[in-house]
Design a protein around this motif. Structure first.
Motif, mmCIF file in Angstrom:
data_model
loop_
_atom_site.group_PDB
_atom_site.id
_atom_site.type_symbol
_atom_site.label_atom_id
_atom_site.label_comp_id
_atom_site.label_asym_id
_atom_site.label_seq_id
_atom_site.Cartn_x
_atom_site.Cartn_y
_atom_site.Cartn_z
ATOM 1 N N ALA A 136 0.846 -1.202 0.000
ATOM 2 C CA ALA A 136 0.000 0.000 0.000
ATOM 3 C C ALA A 136 0.876 1.245 0.000
ATOM 4 N N GLY A 137 0.346 2.302 -0.628
ATOM 5 C CA GLY A 137 1.067 3.564 -0.640
ATOM 6 C C GLY A 137 2.201 3.636 -1.635
ATOM 7 N N LYS A 138 2.363 2.614 -2.447
ATOM 8 C CA LYS A 138 3.423 2.570 -3.446
ATOM 9 C C LYS A 138 2.830 2.106 -4.772
ATOM 10 N N PRO A 139 3.388 2.524 -5.900
ATOM 11 C CA PRO A 139 2.859 2.094 -7.196
ATOM 12 C C PRO A 139 2.960 0.583 -7.370
ATOM 13 N N PHE A 140 1.874 -0.005 -7.849
ATOM 14 C CA PHE A 140 1.803 -1.452 -8.058
ATOM 15 C C PHE A 140 1.397 -1.684 -9.511
ATOM 16 N N LEU A 141 2.223 -2.418 -10.241
ATOM 17 C CA LEU A 141 1.985 -2.680 -11.655
ATOM 18 C C LEU A 141 1.195 -3.963 -11.834
ATOM 19 N N MET A 142 0.114 -3.901 -12.630
ATOM 20 C CA MET A 142 -0.655 -5.083 -12.988
ATOM 21 C C MET A 142 -0.626 -5.247 -14.500
ATOM 22 N N VAL A 143 -0.402 -6.486 -14.933
ATOM 23 C CA VAL A 143 -0.273 -6.796 -16.355
ATOM 24 C C VAL A 143 -1.207 -7.941 -16.715
ATOM 25 N N ARG A 144 -1.989 -7.745 -17.763
ATOM 26 C CA ARG A 144 -2.725 -8.860 -18.371
ATOM 27 C C ARG A 144 -1.950 -9.313 -19.593
ATOM 28 N N GLU A 145 -1.550 -10.593 -19.599
ATOM 29 C CA GLU A 145 -0.890 -11.133 -20.779
ATOM 30 C C GLU A 145 -1.915 -11.311 -21.901
ATOM 31 N N GLU A 146 -1.426 -11.386 -23.122
ATOM 32 C CA GLU A 146 -2.324 -11.557 -24.258
ATOM 33 C C GLU A 146 -3.190 -12.804 -24.078
ATOM 34 N N LEU A 147 -4.445 -12.682 -24.394
ATOM 35 C CA LEU A 147 -5.420 -13.758 -24.221
ATOM 36 C C LEU A 147 -6.053 -14.035 -25.583
ATOM 37 N N ALA A 148 -5.995 -15.280 -26.030
ATOM 38 C CA ALA A 148 -6.538 -15.650 -27.336
ATOM 39 C C ALA A 148 -7.722 -16.591 -27.149
ATOM 40 N N VAL A 149 -8.826 -16.267 -27.789
ATOM 41 C CA VAL A 149 -10.076 -17.015 -27.660
ATOM 42 C C VAL A 149 -10.315 -17.766 -28.969
ATOM 43 N N GLY A 150 -10.321 -19.100 -28.902
ATOM 44 C CA GLY A 150 -10.513 -19.906 -30.096
ATOM 45 C C GLY A 150 -11.973 -20.205 -30.368
ATOM 46 N N SER A 151 -12.212 -20.867 -31.471
ATOM 47 C CA SER A 151 -13.549 -21.317 -31.836
ATOM 48 C C SER A 151 -13.388 -22.623 -32.596
ATOM 49 N N TYR A 152 -14.513 -23.251 -32.922
ATOM 50 C CA TYR A 152 -14.437 -24.498 -33.665
ATOM 51 C C TYR A 152 -14.208 -24.254 -35.155
ATOM 52 N N GLY A 153 -14.212 -23.002 -35.568
ATOM 53 C CA GLY A 153 -13.888 -22.660 -36.936
ATOM 54 C C GLY A 153 -12.426 -22.252 -37.036
ATOM 55 N N SER A 154 -12.110 -21.468 -38.039
ATOM 56 C CA SER A 154 -10.729 -21.058 -38.258
ATOM 57 C C SER A 154 -10.443 -19.667 -37.710
ATOM 58 N N THR A 155 -11.425 -19.034 -37.089
ATOM 59 C CA THR A 155 -11.237 -17.677 -36.587
ATOM 60 C C THR A 155 -11.005 -17.688 -35.077
ATOM 61 N N TYR A 156 -10.409 -16.626 -34.593
ATOM 62 C CA TYR A 156 -10.238 -16.466 -33.152
ATOM 63 C C TYR A 156 -10.169 -14.980 -32.836
#
Length: 209
Positions: free
Chosen positions: A122-142
């Motif tokens: 607390a009281g200090k900068p805290f970095l949060m990172v979301r890594e890349e997230l890939a969502v697939g499908s049963y087709g060829s798109t994502y």
């Protein structure tokens, strides 16, 4: 649920250089340090740590794993931590995140939300990172949620919730699709309704050495 009050809050920084760093479990601040509590809700991969002006040294807060039939985990895609820590925080505010297929090895089950609670400085900068997230499908798109980072400063003794990952929802024109929330907000009282997103700053686009 309408997530517009949280409004995909502010500009988020795209990171690409740190997507492949090793997964190092988060370590809480030492005893005697001013702390706050942070609940991390994600169906992706979220890291965090004290911000020192660069990116790339964050530790693993929560990584979603893949499950068959909801309850049977895939041994090849385990969640981390395997037993998410709990600190007795108040009930969560926002709903469960969606399950989804990965873009590879679709027979390995669905990525499933993980919830973990931590003591953070607390009281200090805290970095949060979301890594890349890939969502697939049963087709060829994502679809993808890009790697993003924000810097927050938490107050001593207070409790916060981070809602970071992927949901299905509609845009302002009613079109359904993948949405990528990155919300952090303070937990105030039971039945508080939809909270206001915390203010944050953009992390420097500079890798740690």
């Amino acid at each position: 649920m309408d997530l517009k009050p949280l409004a995909l809050c502010s500009t988020l920084l795209l990171l690409s250089a740190c997507n492949h760093q090793p997964w190092v479990p988060y370590v809480a601040p030492p005893a005697g340090t001013d702390t706050a509590k942070l609940r991390v809700i994600t169906n992706g991969e979220v890291r965090g740590g004290a911000y020192t002006g660069c990116v790339g040294n964050e530790q693993g807060l929560a990584k979603a794993g893949r499950f068959y039939d909801v309850v049977k985990p895939s041994i090849n895609y385990p969640q981390s931590p395997l037993v998410p820590p709990k600190l007795g925080m108040p009930p969560r505010v926002l709903p469960k995140m969606a399950e989804y297929l990965g873009v590879t090895s679709m027979a390995e089950g669905m990525y499933t939300e993980i919830v973990a609670e931590y003591q953070v400085p607390a009281g200090k900068p805290f970095l949060m990172v979301r890594e890349e997230l890939a969502v697939g499908s049963y087709g060829s798109t994502y679809s993808k949620c890009p790697a993003l980072s924000r810097v927050y400063t938490f107050e001593k003794g207070r409790q916060y919730e981070a809602y970071v990952g992927m949901v299905y929802g509609s845009d302002t024109e009613g079109k359904m699709g993948v949405r990528c929330p990155f919300f952090v907000y303070e937990l105030l009282a039971p039945n508080q309704g939809i909270p206001m997103a915390m203010e944050s700053t953009v992390a420097a686009d500079r890798p740690c050495h």
